[in-house]
Design an enzyme around this catalytic site. Structure first.
Site, PDB file in Angstrom:
ATOM      1  CG  ASN A  95      15.798 -25.202   3.486  1.00  0.00           C
ATOM      2  OD1 ASN A  95      14.932 -24.685   3.785  1.00  0.00           O
ATOM      3  ND2 ASN A  95      16.682 -25.046   2.620  1.00  0.00           N
ATOM      4  CB  ALA A 103      23.282 -30.726   1.903  1.00  0.00           C
ATOM      5  CG  ASP A 147      18.261 -20.885   3.189  1.00  0.00           C
ATOM      6  OD1 ASP A 147      19.192 -21.004   2.650  1.00  0.00           O
ATOM      7  OD2 ASP A 147      17.282 -21.398   2.905  1.00  0.00           O
TER       8      ASP A 147
END
Ligand SMILES: Cc1cc2nc3c(=O)[nH]c(=O)nc-3n(C[C@H](O)[C@H](O)[C@H](O)COP(=O)(O)O)c2cc1C
Length: 315
Positions: free
Chosen positions: A211, A275, A279
């Site tokens: 991410n 954080a 996913d």
């Protein structure tokens, strides 16, 4: 005032008429066991002498940003790291303005901007200077940066006028600094945990999905909690950030590792899960580097929601 014992105070004196009171403030700090290093602005030297400060504080007095002798012994960055706290008293309208703008044209302003410690200001100035919109805006800005204020008080001024702008008495300043350390000590009993940054979920030994997260928010939260005296643990995914030594930093890479590290460090009094863990993760990680090929289908699965698991598992 028991909480000043062995505390390191970097005391900055600016060029105001109440600079003479700084001698009494130093005396009180010393009497209660604090260690002091002092910075005098160039203007402050018009009001108090380095000799009187050094003999009262039994510590070095710094003034010149470009002093070869001082830079060799303790440079301006080390000076700010040395301190447990920075106290500026009196804080003049000029220095307040410089700190609000981030101007660093002398030792005092440079050290403060370079500091990672809490800053306490005891402003002192004429009532009109204090009430001027520029000063009001600067003070609001500094409060927003987390600077703490002692005073100023309402009273008779050296210039003969009356109003708000009078520096708090040295006894009040010393007591407030003592209270600051008491709060720090009380908060030390509390534990905080912060998670930060992204996580990397490996496809094969050299490739991963992640991410986009800098980790800045979590790092700033951890610093702020530590500054307030919390015994702070920061569990961080891969970032380029650095953290101060007072924070227990645990580096992890994957969300699974973040979950394990978090569980190992619970329970705490305050937990902030900032954080941005990935996913998804690869359903089955390739053991060897995938060879180049025209197409590749990856089978992703929902990643572990580490913070929800922590919340449900922790008593
Ligand atoms: C006699 C005298 C008294 C002063 N008192 C103050 C004061 O109490 N507060 C203030 O903000 N400025 C005061 N000033 C103006 C400051 O000395 C001036 O703004 C100076 O640039 C401050 O420098 P510094 O912030 O680097 O110490 C005074 C000036 C003089 C000549």
């Amino acid at each position: 005032m028991k909480n000043l014992l062995n505390k390191k105070i970097l005391f900055i004196i600016c060029g105001g008429i109440s600079a003479y009171k700084s001698l009494e403030t130093i005396r009180l700090f010393k009497k209660n066991g604090a260690e002091i290093k002092t910075i005098l602005t160039t203007s402050a030297k018009e009001f108090v002498t380095p000799l009187s400060i050094t003999s009262l504080s039994q510590g070095k007095v710094y003034s010149d940003l470009f002093s070869v002798e001082n830079e060799a012994e303790m440079d301006h960055i080390s000076l700010s790291r040395w301190a447990d706290i920075i106290v500026i008293a009196p804080a003049t309208a000029n220095t307040i303005s410089k700190l609000a703008q981030g101007t660093t044209d002398d030792l005092a302003s440079t050290v403060v901007l370079a500091s990672d410690k809490d800053i306490i200001l005891a402003p002192a100035m004429n009532v009109r200077m204090w009430e001027h919109p520029t000063t009001k805006t600067n003070i609001k800005k500094l409060k927003g940066f987390g600077y703490k204020l002692i005073g100023p008080e309402v009273g008779d001024m050296a210039c003969g006028e009356y109003g708000e702008g009078k520096m708090s008495d040295p006894s009040v300043i010393a007591e407030e600094v003592d209270k600051y350390f008491l709060t720090q000590k009380n908060n030390k009993k509390f534990k905080a945990l912060v998670t930060a940054g992204p996580t990397n979920e490996y496809i094969d030994p050299v490739r991963f999905i992640t991410n986009k997260s800098s980790g800045k928010q979590g790092y700033e939260l951890a610093k702020s909690l530590s500054k307030k005296g919390f015994d702070t643990t920061l569990i961080s995914g891969p970032t380029n950030l650095e953290i101060t030594k007072d924070i227990n930093l645990i580096k992890v890479e994957t969300a699974d590792e973040m979950l394990v590290a978090t569980q190992e460090n619970l329970p705490v009094d305050v937990a902030i899960f900032s954080a941005a863990g990935a996913d998804f993760k690869i359903n089955k990680k390739y053991e060897n580097k995938i060879k180049k090929q025209e197409n590749l289908n990856l089978n992703l699965e929902k990643n572990v929601e580490y913070f929800i698991m922590c919340l449900t598992i922790t008593p």
